[in-house]
Design an enzyme around this catalytic site. Structure first.
Site, mmCIF file in Angstrom:
data_model
loop_
_atom_site.group_PDB
_atom_site.id
_atom_site.type_symbol
_atom_site.label_atom_id
_atom_site.label_comp_id
_atom_site.label_asym_id
_atom_site.label_seq_id
_atom_site.Cartn_x
_atom_site.Cartn_y
_atom_site.Cartn_z
ATOM 1 N N GLU A 102 18.036 -27.443 -27.283
ATOM 2 C CA GLU A 102 19.020 -28.423 -27.767
ATOM 3 C C GLU A 102 18.311 -29.771 -27.788
ATOM 4 O O GLU A 102 17.885 -30.289 -26.747
ATOM 5 C CB GLU A 102 20.252 -28.477 -26.848
ATOM 6 C CG GLU A 102 21.249 -29.518 -27.358
ATOM 7 C CD GLU A 102 22.558 -29.538 -26.591
ATOM 8 O OE1 GLU A 102 22.969 -28.490 -26.043
ATOM 9 O OE2 GLU A 102 23.165 -30.619 -26.542
ATOM 10 N N HIS A 125 35.614 -34.101 -21.123
ATOM 11 C CA HIS A 125 36.440 -35.297 -20.929
ATOM 12 C C HIS A 125 37.939 -35.017 -20.945
ATOM 13 O O HIS A 125 38.730 -35.900 -20.614
ATOM 14 C CB HIS A 125 36.004 -36.398 -21.888
ATOM 15 C CG HIS A 125 34.598 -36.827 -21.571
ATOM 16 N ND1 HIS A 125 34.231 -37.267 -20.325
ATOM 17 C CD2 HIS A 125 33.455 -36.789 -22.305
ATOM 18 C CE1 HIS A 125 32.939 -37.522 -20.310
ATOM 19 N NE2 HIS A 125 32.437 -37.233 -21.497
ATOM 20 N N ARG A 151 28.998 -30.380 -13.187
ATOM 21 C CA ARG A 151 28.093 -31.296 -12.486
ATOM 22 C C ARG A 151 28.102 -31.019 -10.986
ATOM 23 O O ARG A 151 29.116 -30.587 -10.438
ATOM 24 C CB ARG A 151 28.531 -32.746 -12.722
ATOM 25 C CG ARG A 151 28.212 -33.251 -14.100
ATOM 26 C CD ARG A 151 28.540 -34.727 -14.228
ATOM 27 N NE ARG A 151 27.897 -35.273 -15.401
ATOM 28 C CZ ARG A 151 26.658 -35.782 -15.410
ATOM 29 N NH1 ARG A 151 25.957 -35.851 -14.295
ATOM 30 N NH2 ARG A 151 26.138 -36.232 -16.518
ATOM 31 N N HIS A 201 30.107 -29.008 -18.812
ATOM 32 C CA HIS A 201 29.017 -29.367 -17.899
ATOM 33 C C HIS A 201 29.591 -29.355 -16.485
ATOM 34 O O HIS A 201 30.417 -30.201 -16.148
ATOM 35 C CB HIS A 201 28.495 -30.763 -18.269
ATOM 36 C CG HIS A 201 27.306 -31.198 -17.472
ATOM 37 N ND1 HIS A 201 26.583 -32.312 -17.800
ATOM 38 C CD2 HIS A 201 26.701 -30.664 -16.377
ATOM 39 C CE1 HIS A 201 25.582 -32.460 -16.933
ATOM 40 N NE2 HIS A 201 25.649 -31.480 -16.044
ATOM 41 N N THR A 234 24.277 -37.642 -19.256
ATOM 42 C CA THR A 234 22.912 -37.123 -19.147
ATOM 43 C C THR A 234 21.919 -38.145 -19.712
ATOM 44 O O THR A 234 22.087 -38.644 -20.819
ATOM 45 C CB THR A 234 22.805 -35.794 -19.939
ATOM 46 O OG1 THR A 234 23.902 -34.973 -19.572
ATOM 47 C CG2 THR A 234 21.507 -35.089 -19.636
ATOM 48 N N HIS A 283 24.350 -35.126 -28.282
ATOM 49 C CA HIS A 283 24.449 -36.301 -27.427
ATOM 50 C C HIS A 283 24.750 -37.532 -28.257
ATOM 51 O O HIS A 283 23.934 -37.958 -29.066
ATOM 52 C CB HIS A 283 23.225 -36.553 -26.548
ATOM 53 C CG HIS A 283 23.641 -37.155 -25.237
ATOM 54 N ND1 HIS A 283 24.064 -38.453 -25.135
ATOM 55 C CD2 HIS A 283 23.779 -36.610 -24.012
ATOM 56 C CE1 HIS A 283 24.430 -38.685 -23.900
ATOM 57 N NE2 HIS A 283 24.273 -37.587 -23.188
ATOM 58 N N ARG A 300 32.601 -34.126 -10.958
ATOM 59 C CA ARG A 300 33.424 -35.288 -11.321
ATOM 60 C C ARG A 300 34.446 -34.987 -12.416
ATOM 61 O O ARG A 300 35.441 -35.675 -12.536
ATOM 62 C CB ARG A 300 32.553 -36.471 -11.712
ATOM 63 C CG ARG A 300 31.990 -36.392 -13.103
ATOM 64 C CD ARG A 300 31.494 -37.735 -13.525
ATOM 65 N NE ARG A 300 30.167 -37.960 -12.994
ATOM 66 C CZ ARG A 300 29.163 -38.434 -13.739
ATOM 67 N NH1 ARG A 300 29.375 -38.734 -15.000
ATOM 68 N NH2 ARG A 300 27.980 -38.618 -13.240
ATOM 69 N N GLU A 313 26.624 -26.087 -19.363
ATOM 70 C CA GLU A 313 25.550 -27.063 -19.120
ATOM 71 C C GLU A 313 25.430 -27.249 -17.625
ATOM 72 O O GLU A 313 26.451 -27.413 -16.936
ATOM 73 C CB GLU A 313 25.954 -28.416 -19.687
ATOM 74 C CG GLU A 313 25.387 -28.759 -21.005
ATOM 75 C CD GLU A 313 25.860 -30.147 -21.406
ATOM 76 O OE1 GLU A 313 25.853 -31.065 -20.569
ATOM 77 O OE2 GLU A 313 26.272 -30.267 -22.549
ATOM 78 N N ASN A 321 32.477 -29.855 -26.673
ATOM 79 C CA ASN A 321 32.328 -30.116 -25.240
ATOM 80 C C ASN A 321 33.645 -30.732 -24.739
ATOM 81 O O ASN A 321 34.050 -31.804 -25.199
ATOM 82 C CB ASN A 321 31.154 -31.081 -25.023
ATOM 83 C CG ASN A 321 30.955 -31.423 -23.564
ATOM 84 O OD1 ASN A 321 31.918 -31.693 -22.851
ATOM 85 N ND2 ASN A 321 29.725 -31.429 -23.110
HETATM 86 N N1 PXP Z 1 24.525 -32.020 -25.042
HETATM 87 C C1 PXP Z 1 24.190 -32.289 -23.756
HETATM 88 C C2 PXP Z 1 23.028 -31.580 -23.170
HETATM 89 C C3 PXP Z 1 24.949 -33.176 -22.983
HETATM 90 O O1 PXP Z 1 24.613 -33.434 -21.712
HETATM 91 C C4 PXP Z 1 26.085 -33.779 -23.563
HETATM 92 C C5 PXP Z 1 26.940 -34.689 -22.737
HETATM 93 O O2 PXP Z 1 27.603 -33.956 -21.768
HETATM 94 C C6 PXP Z 1 26.386 -33.459 -24.887
HETATM 95 C C7 PXP Z 1 25.587 -32.597 -25.619
HETATM 96 C C8 PXP Z 1 27.581 -34.047 -25.582
HETATM 97 O O3 PXP Z 1 27.379 -35.419 -25.696
HETATM 98 P P1 PXP Z 1 28.595 -36.322 -26.152
HETATM 99 O O4 PXP Z 1 29.665 -36.189 -25.131
HETATM 100 O O5 PXP Z 1 27.985 -37.686 -26.206
HETATM 101 O O6 PXP Z 1 29.012 -35.815 -27.490
#
Ligand code: PXP
Length: 243
Positions: A151, A10, A45, A43, A101, A197, A49, A70, A7
């Site tokens: 998930e 960031h 949003r 994601h 989330t 997550h 952001r 996402e 992901n």
């Molecule tokens: N899965 C989902 C559905 C999420 O919303 C997120 C956060 O964007 C993640 C995985 C990844 O989480 P993390 O950034 O804490 O690894």
């Protein structure tokens, strides 16, 4: 071996901190794929952001593995997804002002709303995954909604493993048992099992030992490590732990 979806939200967070054009999520996706990532997740949003619409368009053209988008199950996002056609959409709950989330979807309460969104997305050729808490009711509702993937939310386990004390160790064990039970149930209902997550280099191995777990989506901790050691090395080190 559990697959790794990276992901890269960031990377965009760093760029948006200055509203400039670097670092570029597209470059991050290329590096993550070259280091062995099995997929790229972003994601989009509602408040934009971090990831922007343009990022998703460019990633759709450049990602060579799989692009997982996402998003919340809103009219705006469903339309977006039907236009962009990511390989998968992961539907998540989204609340204004949340830091990240907060929990999984309530598939029981929002069954009809989710069913409509899922049908539209799948009719448009987009596979759907539902982000759910490790609860029997949610797994069963997801199966009734007809998706192929769930998930499972690892947040509770992740929080318990952040600072290890005797108390949190017990909590982590309990949370891990819940993840195992949910994965077994989902698998028995012919759902593919993804998870994510809050997963970190320190807590991921125990979850990846659950045989039903097929893929993880990992963002913050991996990008945090990448800031210090580089993205290529961070992705490779995570893949080593998933073997
Ligand atoms: N899965 C989902 C559905 C999420 O919303 C997120 C956060 O964007 C993640 C995985 C990844 O989480 P993390 O950034 O804490 O690894």
């Amino acid at each position: 071996m559990t697959k790794l979806g990276v992901n890269i939200d960031h990377i965009a967070t760093i760029r948006e901190a200055r509203k400039t054009n670097e670092p570029d999520p597209v470059a991050a996706a290329v590096i993550a794929e070259l280091a062995g990532a099995d997929g790229i997740t972003v994601h989009l949003r509602s408040d934009r952001r971090h990831i922007q619409d343009r990022d998703v368009e460019l990633l759709r053209e450049t990602v060579k593995t799989r692009l997982n988008l996402e998003m919340a199950a809103t009219e705006e996002m469903v339309r977006n997804a039907l236009e962009i056609k990511p390989d998968t959409v992961t539907l998540v709950p989204e609340f204004p002002g949340e830091i990240t989330t907060q929990g999984g979807l309530d598939c029981v309460r929002h069954f009809e709303h989710l069913r409509t969104a899922i049908q539209r997305l799948e009719a448009g050729g987009v596979a759907v995954s539902l982000f759910i808490d490790p609860e029997d009711l949610q797994v069963e509702a997801a199966q009734k909604l007809g998706v192929g993937i769930v998930e499972i939310n690892t947040a509770r386990y992740s929080e318990a493993t952040l600072y290890l004390t005797l108390k949190t160790e017990l909590e982590a064990e309990k949370a891990l048992e819940k993840l195992k039970a949910a994965a077994v149930l989902a698998n028995s209902l012919s759902l593919r099992v993804h998870a994510g997550h809050g997963l970190t280099y320190r807590n991921v191995e125990a979850v990846s030992d659950i045989p039903e777990m097929e893929e993880f989506n990992i963002g913050h901790n991996l990008i945090a490590r990448a800031a210090l050691v580089g993205l290529d090395r961070a992705v490779r080190e995570m893949i080593e732990l998933l073997k």
